[in-house]
Write an enzyme that holds these catalytic residues in place. Structure first.
Site, PDB file in Angstrom:
ATOM      1  N   LYS A 164      -4.295   9.120   4.459  1.00 34.48           N
ATOM      2  CA  LYS A 164      -3.750   8.223   6.050  1.00 34.48           C
ATOM      3  C   LYS A 164      -1.864   9.597   6.177  1.00 34.48           C
ATOM      4  CE  LYS A 164      -6.254   3.688   4.564  1.00 34.48           C
ATOM      5  NZ  LYS A 164      -5.523   3.286   4.349  1.00 34.48           N
TER       6      LYS A 164
ATOM      7  N   GLN B  98      -2.165  -1.370   1.283  1.00 31.59           N
ATOM      8  CA  GLN B  98      -2.872  -0.159   0.890  1.00 31.59           C
ATOM      9  C   GLN B  98      -3.605  -1.644  -0.293  1.00 31.59           C
ATOM     10  OE1 GLN B  98      -4.875   2.520   1.845  1.00 31.59           O
ATOM     11  NE2 GLN B  98      -5.920   2.091   0.492  1.00 31.59           N
TER      12      GLN B  98
ATOM     13  N   ASP C 144      -4.815  -2.952  10.413  1.00 36.45           N
ATOM     14  CA  ASP C 144      -5.894  -3.096   9.375  1.00 36.45           C
ATOM     15  C   ASP C 144      -7.618  -3.641  10.389  1.00 36.45           C
ATOM     16  OD1 ASP C 144      -6.746  -1.169   7.788  1.00 36.45           O
ATOM     17  OD2 ASP C 144      -5.485  -2.474   6.397  1.00 36.45           O
TER      18      ASP C 144
END
Ligand code: GUN
Length: 285
Positions: free
Chosen positions: A53, A97, A120
């Site tokens: 990422k 995460q 997200d």
């Protein structure tokens, strides 16, 4: 033999477009999009995802912040970090995460992320917008799946789509996105009776189960589109939820693992971060 949908190639094409747009916006506004990634613990797979990422941000010309904490970090520290990043004008997207190491509970921590920075798309706010049919920041993996199906030129309107899995990260938003494309959507899960018959009736199958080779050729209708969201480690090798070698003989289009959905997830994360940035600077979305 199915058309193999190349997620890596599609991903590269979209990332190039994002990079070009970022360059233009930088010239126009003197600013660049910023993404903050928070990780706790040393889970090897999570560390690889986070590294990818950050790398993707650098390649797109984004600013990125990588906050690594030990597995023993307390919830308060993570929440304080999120609150700081919420207030940071250089940061347009924040992600934690997952999974978090035990006993940390994502449900108690993620709600502190400013919903407009929730790249997200996991917050109740962003998922609620999707449910109402007015999405803003869409969950990355399901959004990538829609792009993959479109790239293969496959019609979704009016088709029977079956999603296997009902997680907040994939299954549920996936069902909503397919519904937006006017598919007739069924969600199967661990308690589903006659799963095989249900999947056999599907023109589009999205497998997000977390069990290697769960979807076998005898479950697939001739000519179906099969999208494999699975990321299972089998003898140290990455393996999807679909028995690719056999299913590809029956499907009309299929994604491989690796090289299908995986690269698209990060690409959609970049897209969301860019979108959040554009709203901040007042560029047209
Ligand atoms: N873990 C596995 N996939 C994801 C993802 O898309 N976002 C976050 N935050 N964690 C993940």
């Amino acid at each position: 033999m199915a058309y193999i949908i190349d997620g890596k190639a599609l991903s590269q094409k979209i990332r190039l477009d994002i990079k070009k747009e970022t360059e233009q916006l930088k010239n126009q506004y003197g600013k660049i999009p910023g993404l903050a990634v928070i990780i706790a613990g040393e889970d090897p797979a999570s560390k690889v995802y986070v590294k990818n990422k950050i790398l993707a941000c650098q390649e797109a010309g984004f600013f990125s912040v990588h906050r690594q904490f030990g597995a023993d970090v307390d919830a308060e520290t993570l929440i304080r970090t999120i609150i700081e990043l919420n207030a940071d004008d250089n940061i347009d997207g924040i992600l934690v995460q997952l999974p978090l190491p035990k006993p940390l509970d994502g449900d108690a921590i993620l709600p502190f992320i400013d919903v407009r920075k929730d790249v997200d798309g996991l917050s109740a706010f962003q998922q609620g917008l999707l449910l109402q049919g007015t999405p803003d920041l869409i969950s990355c993996t399901p959004n990538g799946v829609i792009e993959l199906i479109k790239s293969a030129g496959k019609e979704m309107s009016g088709k029977n789509a079956v999603v296997i899995g009902r997680s907040n990260m994939v299954g549920k938003p996936m069902a909503m996105l397919l519904l937006r494309e006017n598919a007739t959507v069924t969600v199967c899960h661990s308690k589903t009776e006659n799963l095989k018959e249900t999947v056999k009736n599907a023109d589009i199958v999205v497998a997000a189960i977390g069990k290697a080779k769960f979807v076998t050729a005898d479950m697939i209708k001739d000519g179906a589109v099969v999208i494999d969201v699975g990321m299972n480690s089998v003898d140290g090798k990455l393996c999807g939820d679909v028995d690719f070698e056999n299913v590809k003989e029956k499907a009309s289009a299929i994604t491989p693992v690796p090289g299908g959905v995986g690269p698209m997830t990060i690409t959609m994360l970049l897209k969301n971060t860019l979108q959040s940035f554009k709203r901040k600077v007042g560029a047209s979305l």
